[in-house]
Write a protein that holds these residues in place. Structure first.
Motif, PDB file in Angstrom:
ATOM      1  N   VAL A  65       0.871  -1.169   0.000  1.00 30.47           N
ATOM      2  CA  VAL A  65       0.000   0.000   0.000  1.00 30.47           C
ATOM      3  C   VAL A  65       0.907   1.217   0.000  1.00 30.47           C
ATOM      4  CG1 VAL A  65      -1.864   1.221   1.183  1.00 30.47           C
ATOM      5  CG2 VAL A  65      -1.759  -1.293   1.288  1.00 30.47           C
ATOM      6  N   ASP A  66       1.022   1.848  -1.161  1.00 31.06           N
ATOM      7  CA  ASP A  66       1.952   2.966  -1.333  1.00 31.06           C
ATOM      8  C   ASP A  66       1.235   4.302  -1.396  1.00 31.06           C
ATOM      9  OD1 ASP A  66       4.040   1.206  -1.427  1.00 31.06           O
ATOM     10  OD2 ASP A  66       4.437   1.434  -3.567  1.00 31.06           O
ATOM     11  N   VAL A  67       1.817   5.261  -0.691  1.00 30.92           N
ATOM     12  CA  VAL A  67       1.427   6.657  -0.837  1.00 30.92           C
ATOM     13  C   VAL A  67       2.461   7.253  -1.800  1.00 30.92           C
ATOM     14  CG1 VAL A  67       1.148   8.882   0.311  1.00 30.92           C
ATOM     15  CG2 VAL A  67       0.550   6.766   1.519  1.00 30.92           C
ATOM     16  N   ILE A  68       2.004   7.685  -2.953  1.00 31.14           N
ATOM     17  CA  ILE A  68       2.917   8.263  -3.940  1.00 31.14           C
ATOM     18  C   ILE A  68       3.104   9.733  -3.591  1.00 31.14           C
ATOM     19  CG2 ILE A  68       3.404   8.597  -6.387  1.00 31.14           C
ATOM     20  CD1 ILE A  68       3.130   5.595  -5.408  1.00 31.14           C
ATOM     21  N   ASP A  69       4.368  10.102  -3.372  1.00 31.60           N
ATOM     22  CA  ASP A  69       4.704  11.406  -2.795  1.00 31.60           C
ATOM     23  C   ASP A  69       5.404  12.323  -3.796  1.00 31.60           C
ATOM     24  OD1 ASP A  69       4.712  13.108  -0.489  1.00 31.60           O
ATOM     25  OD2 ASP A  69       6.837  12.666  -0.180  1.00 31.60           O
ATOM     26  N   ASP A  70       5.122  12.141  -5.098  1.00 32.91           N
ATOM     27  CA  ASP A  70       5.774  13.006  -6.086  1.00 32.91           C
ATOM     28  C   ASP A  70       5.312  14.454  -5.966  1.00 32.91           C
ATOM     29  OD1 ASP A  70       3.241  12.364  -7.009  1.00 32.91           O
ATOM     30  OD2 ASP A  70       3.887  11.818  -9.022  1.00 32.91           O
ATOM     31  N   ASP A  71       4.135  14.668  -5.410  1.00 30.69           N
ATOM     32  CA  ASP A  71       3.630  16.002  -5.084  1.00 30.69           C
ATOM     33  C   ASP A  71       2.991  15.924  -3.694  1.00 30.69           C
ATOM     34  OD1 ASP A  71       2.362  18.433  -4.778  1.00 30.69           O
ATOM     35  OD2 ASP A  71       1.241  18.336  -6.657  1.00 30.69           O
ATOM     36  N   PRO A  72       3.735  16.304  -2.636  1.00 27.62           N
ATOM     37  CA  PRO A  72       3.220  16.151  -1.269  1.00 27.62           C
ATOM     38  C   PRO A  72       1.886  16.864  -1.008  1.00 27.62           C
ATOM     39  CG  PRO A  72       5.568  16.587  -1.223  1.00 27.62           C
ATOM     40  CD  PRO A  72       5.117  16.772  -2.657  1.00 27.62           C
ATOM     41  N   ASP A  73       1.530  17.826  -1.845  1.00 32.11           N
ATOM     42  CA  ASP A  73       0.246  18.501  -1.689  1.00 32.11           C
ATOM     43  C   ASP A  73      -0.882  17.763  -2.400  1.00 32.11           C
ATOM     44  OD1 ASP A  73       1.282  20.594  -0.131  1.00 32.11           O
ATOM     45  OD2 ASP A  73       1.903  21.694  -1.932  1.00 32.11           O
ATOM     46  N   ASP A  74      -0.537  16.748  -3.193  1.00 24.30           N
ATOM     47  CA  ASP A  74      -1.546  16.001  -3.947  1.00 24.30           C
ATOM     48  C   ASP A  74      -1.132  14.534  -4.040  1.00 24.30           C
ATOM     49  OD1 ASP A  74      -3.907  15.655  -5.353  1.00 24.30           O
ATOM     50  OD2 ASP A  74      -2.999  16.153  -7.287  1.00 24.30           O
ATOM     51  N   ARG A  75      -1.017  13.892  -2.891  1.00 24.60           N
ATOM     52  CA  ARG A  75      -0.605  12.489  -2.839  1.00 24.60           C
ATOM     53  C   ARG A  75      -1.723  11.583  -3.337  1.00 24.60           C
ATOM     54  NH1 ARG A  75       1.807  13.635   3.048  1.00 24.60           N
ATOM     55  NH2 ARG A  75       3.988  13.939   2.474  1.00 24.60           N
ATOM     56  N   TRP A  76      -1.329  10.449  -3.896  1.00 20.82           N
ATOM     57  CA  TRP A  76      -2.288   9.448  -4.330  1.00 20.82           C
ATOM     58  C   TRP A  76      -1.792   8.081  -3.895  1.00 20.82           C
ATOM     59  CZ3 TRP A  76      -0.574   6.140  -8.375  1.00 20.82           C
ATOM     60  CH2 TRP A  76       0.575   6.579  -9.064  1.00 20.82           C
ATOM     61  N   LEU A  77      -2.670   7.081  -3.985  1.00 22.42           N
ATOM     62  CA  LEU A  77      -2.356   5.751  -3.497  1.00 22.42           C
ATOM     63  C   LEU A  77      -2.241   4.753  -4.637  1.00 22.42           C
ATOM     64  CD1 LEU A  77      -4.919   5.489  -0.538  1.00 22.42           C
ATOM     65  CD2 LEU A  77      -2.624   6.509  -0.532  1.00 22.42           C
ATOM     66  N   SER A  78      -1.345   3.811  -4.456  1.00 23.31           N
ATOM     67  CA  SER A  78      -1.224   2.671  -5.353  1.00 23.31           C
ATOM     68  C   SER A  78      -1.174   1.426  -4.472  1.00 23.31           C
ATOM     69  CB  SER A  78       0.042   2.786  -6.209  1.00 23.31           C
ATOM     70  OG  SER A  78       0.127   1.684  -7.100  1.00 23.31           O
ATOM     71  N   VAL A  79      -2.167   0.561  -4.628  1.00 23.23           N
ATOM     72  CA  VAL A  79      -2.275  -0.638  -3.813  1.00 23.23           C
ATOM     73  C   VAL A  79      -2.068  -1.835  -4.735  1.00 23.23           C
ATOM     74  CG1 VAL A  79      -3.724  -1.928  -2.202  1.00 23.23           C
ATOM     75  CG2 VAL A  79      -3.919   0.575  -2.323  1.00 23.23           C
ATOM     76  N   CYS A  80      -1.012  -2.610  -4.449  1.00 21.43           N
ATOM     77  CA  CYS A  80      -0.634  -3.698  -5.352  1.00 21.43           C
ATOM     78  C   CYS A  80      -0.629  -5.046  -4.641  1.00 21.43           C
ATOM     79  CB  CYS A  80       0.753  -3.423  -5.934  1.00 21.43           C
ATOM     80  SG  CYS A  80       0.830  -1.909  -6.927  1.00 21.43           S
ATOM     81  N   PHE A  81      -0.917  -6.075  -5.434  1.00 20.79           N
ATOM     82  CA  PHE A  81      -1.010  -7.449  -4.943  1.00 20.79           C
ATOM     83  C   PHE A  81      -0.331  -8.382  -5.935  1.00 20.79           C
ATOM     84  CE2 PHE A  81      -4.801  -5.100  -3.804  1.00 20.79           C
ATOM     85  CZ  PHE A  81      -4.942  -5.355  -2.449  1.00 20.79           C
ATOM     86  N   TYR A  82       0.135  -9.525  -5.439  1.00 20.45           N
ATOM     87  CA  TYR A  82       0.570 -10.585  -6.344  1.00 20.45           C
ATOM     88  C   TYR A  82      -0.653 -11.082  -7.098  1.00 20.45           C
ATOM     89  CZ  TYR A  82       4.909 -10.705  -3.689  1.00 20.45           C
ATOM     90  OH  TYR A  82       6.099 -10.371  -3.089  1.00 20.45           O
ATOM     91  N   GLY A  83      -0.491 -11.329  -8.383  1.00 18.85           N
ATOM     92  CA  GLY A  83      -1.613 -11.689  -9.241  1.00 18.85           C
ATOM     93  C   GLY A  83      -2.418 -12.886  -8.778  1.00 18.85           C
ATOM     94  N   GLU A  84      -1.737 -13.920  -8.264  1.00 12.08           N
ATOM     95  CA  GLU A  84      -2.488 -15.127  -7.889  1.00 12.08           C
ATOM     96  C   GLU A  84      -3.096 -15.053  -6.498  1.00 12.08           C
ATOM     97  OE1 GLU A  84       1.706 -16.073  -6.591  1.00 12.08           O
ATOM     98  OE2 GLU A  84       0.842 -15.189  -8.362  1.00 12.08           O
ATOM     99  N   LEU A  85      -2.855 -13.973  -5.757  1.00 10.13           N
ATOM    100  CA  LEU A  85      -3.425 -13.873  -4.407  1.00 10.13           C
ATOM    101  C   LEU A  85      -4.783 -13.187  -4.372  1.00 10.13           C
ATOM    102  CD1 LEU A  85      -0.406 -12.997  -2.071  1.00 10.13           C
ATOM    103  CD2 LEU A  85      -1.341 -15.236  -2.683  1.00 10.13           C
ATOM    104  N   VAL A  86      -5.156 -12.510  -5.469  1.00 13.57           N
ATOM    105  CA  VAL A  86      -6.427 -11.788  -5.462  1.00 13.57           C
ATOM    106  C   VAL A  86      -7.205 -12.011  -6.750  1.00 13.57           C
ATOM    107  CG1 VAL A  86      -5.650  -9.942  -3.920  1.00 13.57           C
ATOM    108  CG2 VAL A  86      -5.437  -9.640  -6.387  1.00 13.57           C
ATOM    109  N   THR A  87      -8.502 -11.801  -6.629  1.00 10.66           N
ATOM    110  CA  THR A  87      -9.362 -11.720  -7.801  1.00 10.66           C
ATOM    111  C   THR A  87      -9.700 -10.239  -7.979  1.00 10.66           C
ATOM    112  OG1 THR A  87     -11.334 -12.024  -6.426  1.00 10.66           O
ATOM    113  CG2 THR A  87     -10.359 -14.010  -7.419  1.00 10.66           C
ATOM    114  N   ASP A  88     -10.210  -9.911  -9.126  1.00 10.42           N
ATOM    115  CA  ASP A  88     -10.603  -8.525  -9.405  1.00 10.42           C
ATOM    116  C   ASP A  88     -11.929  -8.546 -10.160  1.00 10.42           C
ATOM    117  OD1 ASP A  88     -10.661  -5.780  -9.816  1.00 10.42           O
ATOM    118  OD2 ASP A  88      -9.095  -5.781 -11.347  1.00 10.42           O
ATOM    119  N   PRO A  89     -13.013  -8.932  -9.472  1.00 10.52           N
ATOM    120  CA  PRO A  89     -14.293  -9.103 -10.157  1.00 10.52           C
ATOM    121  C   PRO A  89     -14.798  -7.833 -10.851  1.00 10.52           C
ATOM    122  CG  PRO A  89     -14.575  -9.266  -7.765  1.00 10.52           C
ATOM    123  CD  PRO A  89     -13.107  -9.231  -8.038  1.00 10.52           C
ATOM    124  N   GLN A  90     -14.417  -6.673 -10.362  1.00 13.41           N
ATOM    125  CA  GLN A  90     -14.859  -5.429 -11.008  1.00 13.41           C
ATOM    126  C   GLN A  90     -13.885  -4.965 -12.090  1.00 13.41           C
ATOM    127  OE1 GLN A  90     -15.594  -2.443  -7.999  1.00 13.41           O
ATOM    128  NE2 GLN A  90     -17.144  -3.678  -6.976  1.00 13.41           N
TER     129      GLN A  90
END
Length: 134
Positions: A65-90
């Motif tokens: 679970v990453d907070v991307i800090d390239d612009d500290p006033d406008d941070r965004w998140l990137s949440v990553c998983f190993y492919g076989e550990l999750v499904t992505d029904p949506q």
């Protein structure tokens, strides 16, 4: 975790409310049994929360679970998983070949708080946690 607490204390949320989303994901991870959290702080680049299930032997984490800090006033998140550990029904995630420590993964980017999206990510975290024991 002093560094994680410092990030949350110093982070002034904006209208996008990504701090709120991150905080909810952190609380969810803390509620999962047999889970330890590692926090890697790289100001100006990212803040990375890495949960690990106690029964994992081959991998150092089950999600990132990453907070991307390239612009500290406008941070965004990137949440990553190993492919076989999750499904992505949506089909909300992006398949990233070799994107998680050299293995195929799914990443979900969040630029603003969305209650349903946070709930979906919590479900993926729970699923990855359940599938992580090796």
């Amino acid at each position: 975790m002093k560094a994680l607490d410092a990030l949350l204390n110093d982070w002034k949320d904006n209208d996008n409310q990504t701090r709120k989303a991150f905080s909810e994901l952190v609380d969810h991870l803390k509620s999962l049994a047999d889970t330890t959290l590692e926090f890697v702080s790289r100001p100006g680049v990212s803040y990375s929360l890495r949960p690990r299930h106690a029964a994992q032997a081959k991998r150092p984490l089950f999600a990132m679970v990453d907070v991307i800090d390239d612009d500290p006033d406008d941070r965004w998140l990137s949440v990553c998983f190993y492919g076989e550990l999750v499904t992505d029904p949506q089909e909300a995630g992006d398949l990233v070949p070799e994107g998680l420590l050299g293995e195929d993964g799914y990443c979900f980017d969040m630029y603003e708080y969305d209650e349903q999206e946070v709930a979906y990510l919590k479900d993926r975290l729970t699923e990855a946690h359940s599938n992580a024991p090796e």
